[in-house]
Design an enzyme around this catalytic site. Structure first.
Site: not given
Ligand code: 26W
Length: 826
Positions: A546, A551, A653, A657
């Site tokens: 993303r 990042k 993650t 990969k």
């Molecule tokens: C409420 C809005 C929102 C949407 C998505 C807040 C937070 C998120 C996710 C928690 C963001 C996310 O995908 N975090 C990622 O999670 C991965 C799996 O654990 C990690 O490897 C990433 O570092 C982390 O950014």
């Protein structure tokens, strides 16, 4: 299951006939895809039925992984692989003149997630089934998954994802298991014999219909279930409305079905829309209703009581998005099962466990009290009571410390704080990499850690090596198996056996050939989609994820701008040719991220056609980064960019990969990069930049002034100025947002602070690459030490440390269980 290509071919041709009344010759590729997938689904069904039956009969504990996102990608080839029939099918199809890959291309990508969190959930399902754990997913069947990204004139344009357009072969609609979820209205309380009874009235009923997707275990007969809920208008309510008010009836239907229409495209940013809160309660309430119903059937009617629920059921919440599971369980236990508050709380806390995936403040979920109360009146009452009792306990422990208690409260400052609710209502709270879990304990949730020290733990993320290595990179997988045998597929740490081949010239050559092949495949894709010819002998330097300020795609861009400036000054500069490959979506409302895409595409337009550069560098932005595209890109990467501001990336993650596929990582000491370095050894990874401690110290104590750097470092000044001085053939203000993100915010993400060490790290890459033998050695060592980052390891840790579940061997055609009918339905 068929054992030979002949058996397969017969069944396949039969399937085409029974489904479409067509012969092979009359069938379109789409018909063939549907016939193949349906045939496989039929075979899966027997195992699926048997799995459910055994789970019910055994009475063993089961885990339900609640997640708003499951980023599944395509399922066909992974299912074939896990069933052990990929080669038979490929061969059988080839004999009929059909390519398996061409059929696979016709499957829609199930993009029901944004990024890391959703893909992790999908990898978890694969490992749960492979390890024969009784574990299922519970989520939302979005009508539209993550938007499709088009790049038009260098800008991102979002189009709706229509993955269900032609139907979805893998799902099974279970209309008879639908449940009703109630929104809005009011709660009336009555007292009967000293007991309070709550009646939820005047609510909007939403019918939740489950669609089950089978999750096939590798090399075993386990088939678990991913249950995705879809919102439908209740026919009864629709028709009663439509008798009196047709328009109101249509509006009702439209509103109800809007609940699961679309996945919110925000990643790490909470917008606070009421529809999202509705989605959260919708799938949580539906999921819990179906679990409780099954529990009552399987356990209560037989031998157990509801008070033992937590001994048989574990509910895991993937971030705070499903945290309403906590008050919803309380509601069910108290209002429907008649338990006392204390009994209900004991069961709830012991059932629920929570994973935190981010520490970014803007991602922390909080809901305005009024919105919450209005949409979920009974749930709000329960949250209030949880908060009241919890604050009383805080008061006992910290008498008089009002400020501390306010900061830890679930309800405070006009909001319901979901992370606080999640910590208070779970028996386990984990981060997703060692450093992230430490930051949670020591900084972000230090107060909570002090109050509940035993709840906090770490579970470092992983990825399923079966999808990301065995299936995405079949040539590498075959080479590995030829070299060390196939045990690594079930025991990924067996990959360490490759270590002894790291210096072997013959093996190195074979590894190089596989990488070259994968690069050729990607180069063709780039030619076809971007019209750019790239040099397969150049370093494929890949930054896909993303688009987000933390990042630091901008740091990568600044490096390329610097290289470009240097090349223009001295066209014969001695550097290894590089192809910089980017991919990733920006949230539609995230201006800075969208301009970052425009910056990359604009720079690409200039560099790629500049004769002075002599093709030494090329830049490619691949549109619509998705699971399928990742499977194409990652096996072709030489360099993996994992350059987040230290402390900000909870784990990552993608980094794992790339490592599995033999890319060399250039990274900061952030998230799981640190553990990757520990596994592979510092000599096999390129590290640069501030550490998390240094970053946090700057945030808390100051001491960094970006303007000092800007004025003292000529190169940095030149690059920053180029963003707005007409260097780029766009309006002068086009990249204002990026300029401001560096200068006005005092370089919040330390892009310029880390620039110098990043350039040196990139130079180290050049040096390594010049010596192909040492480069290949790095690459092999990375593959060899990637086994720890399989979700097989992660899931085993969750199973033992949090869920307390045991594997259960499923046997089809083995012992037939005769059990009461009530144990077999639902
Ligand atoms: C409420 C809005 C929102 C949407 C998505 C807040 C937070 C998120 C996710 C928690 C963001 C996310 O995908 N975090 C990622 O999670 C991965 C799996 O654990 C990690 O490897 C990433 O570092 C982390 O950014």
């Amino acid at each position: 299951m068929f054992k030979t290509t002949e058996e397969f071919k017969t069944e396949f041709v039969d399937k085409l006939q029974t489904l479409f009344g067509q012969s092979l010759d009359d069938s379109s590729p789409k018909d063939k895809y549907i016939a193949l997938a349906s045939l496989i689904r039929d075979h899966i069904s027997k195992r699926w039925y048997q799995t459910n039956k055994q789970y019910r009969y055994s009475g063993e504990k089961q885990v339900y992984y609640f997640s708003m996102e499951f980023l599944l990608g395509k399922l066909l080839v992974n299912n074939l692989f896990n069933l052990g029939i990929k080669d038979i099918c490929r061969q059988g199809l080839a004999e009929m003149g059909i390519s398996l890959e061409e059929l696979e291309a016709l499957e829609p990508d199930a993009g029901l997630g944004n990024g890391g969190l959703g893909r992790l959930a999908a990898c978890f399902l694969d490992s749960l089934a492979a390890l024969q754990f009784p574990g299922h997913g519970c989520g939302i069947r979005y009508r539209h998954g993550l938007f499709e990204q088009k790049i038009i004139n260098g800008y991102q344009v979002e189009l709706p994802d229509n993955w269900l357009e032609d139907g979805y072969v893998w799902e099974v609609r279970k209309a008879d298991r639908a449940v009703t979820v109630k929104f809005g209205g009011n709660v009336r309380m009555e007292t009967h014999e000293g007991q309070c009874i709550f009646y939820h009235e005047n609510y909007e009923p939403v019918r939740a219909v489950p669609y089950d997707v089978p999750v096939v275990g590798y090399n075993c007969e386990t088939v678990n279930t991913l249950r995705l809920w879809s919102a439908e208008a209740d026919e009864f309510d629709f028709s009663s409305f439509s008798k009196g008010d047709y328009l109101k009836a249509v509006e009702y239907k439209y509103n109800v079905e809007a609940t699961t229409q679309v996945l919110y495209p925000d990643d790490n940013y909470q917008e606070g829309r009421i529809l999202r809160l509705k989605q959260q309660y919708f799938f949580v309430a539906a999921g819990i209703a179906s679990i409780v119903r099954r529990y009552m059937k399987n356990h209560c009617e037989a031998y157990n009581s509801i008070t033992k629920f937590h001994e048989y059921i574990s509910i895991h919440i993937n971030d705070t998005h499903p945290a309403l599971a906590i008050p919803e369980l309380m509601r069910v236990f108290i209002d429907e099962e008649g338990l006392s508050w204390e009994e209900a709380w004991h069961i709830t806390v012991n059932t629920v466990s929570y994973t935190n995936h981010t520490i970014l403040p803007e991602a922390m979920e909080k809901w305005p009290i009024d919105m919450f109360k209005c949409l979920l009146p009974r749930i709000y009452m329960i949250v209030e009571e949880i908060n009241k009792r919890y604050c009383a306990a805080l008061w006992q422990r910290y008498p008089g410390e009002w400020e501390k208690i306010r900061r830890m409260a679930i309800i405070a400052d006009g909001y319901v704080h979901m992370a606080h609710l999640a910590v208070v209502g779970s028996h386990s709270v984990n981060g997703v990499a060692k450093i992230h879990s430490e930051i949670l304990k020591k900084q972000v949730m230090a107060n909570f850690h002090e109050f509940y020290p035993y709840r906090f733990n770490n579970k470092t993320n992983g990825v399923t090596h079966r999808r990301w290595l065995a299936n995405a990179n079949p040539q590498l997988a075959a080479l590995i198996t030829d070299t060390i045998g196939f045990s690594w597929l079930a025991h990924p740490t067996d990959l360490t056996n490759l270590h002894k081949y790291a210096g072997d010239a013959v093996f190195q050559e074979k590894i190089a050939q596989v990488k070259r092949h994968n690069k050729e495949v990607l180069a063709k894709y780039i030619k076809d989609h971007n019209g750019i010819t790239v040099d397969v002998d150049s370093i494929f330097d890949v930054h896909v994820k993303r688009i987000h300020a933390y990042k630091r795609q901008t740091l990568n861009v600044l490096h390329i701008m610097d290289l470009y400036n240097r090349l223009k000054e001295s066209p014969d500069l001695d550097i290894a040719p590089r192809t910089f490959i980017f991919g990733g979506k920006a949230a539609p409302g995230y201006h800075l991220a969208k301009r970052t895409i425009k910056l990359i595409t604009t720079l690409a337009g200039m560099v790629n056609k500049d004769p002075l550069v002599k093709n030494k560098i090329k830049i490619v932005f691949l549109e619509n980064y998705s699971v399928s595209l990742a499977e194409l890109i990652i096996p072709a990467a030489d360099v993996s960019e994992q350059i987040s501001t230290a402390s900000k990336e909870a784990s990552g993650t993608g980094n794992m990969k790339f490592m599995m596929n033999g890319a060399v990582t250039i990274c900061t000491l952030d998230g799981a990069n640190i553990e990757m370095r520990d596994e592979v050894g510092a000599e096999n990874i390129i590290v640069f930049g501030l550490t998390a401690d240094e970053v946090i110290r700057y945030y808390t104590q100051g001491g960094y002034n970006v303007l000092d750097l800007y004025h003292s470092d000529k190169r940095i000044k030149m690059l920053v100025d180029q963003l707005t001085n007409g260097f780029f053939p766009v309006g002068f203000d086009e990249f204002d947002a990026i300029y401001h993100s560096l200068i006005r915010t005092n370089d919040e993400y330390f892009v310029l602070k880390d620039f110098g060490t990043y350039i040196s790290a990139q130079n180290r890459i050049n040096e390594f690459y010049k010596n192909q033998s040492s480069w290949r050695k790095l690459s092999i060592n990375n593959i060899a030490f990637s086994g720890r980052f399989s979700t097989d390891r992660t899931i085993s840790e969750y199973a033992i440390g949090i869920w307390k579940i045991k594997p259960l061997v499923v046997r089809v055609g083995g012992r037939q269980y005769s059990s009461p009918a009530c144990l077999l339905d639902d």
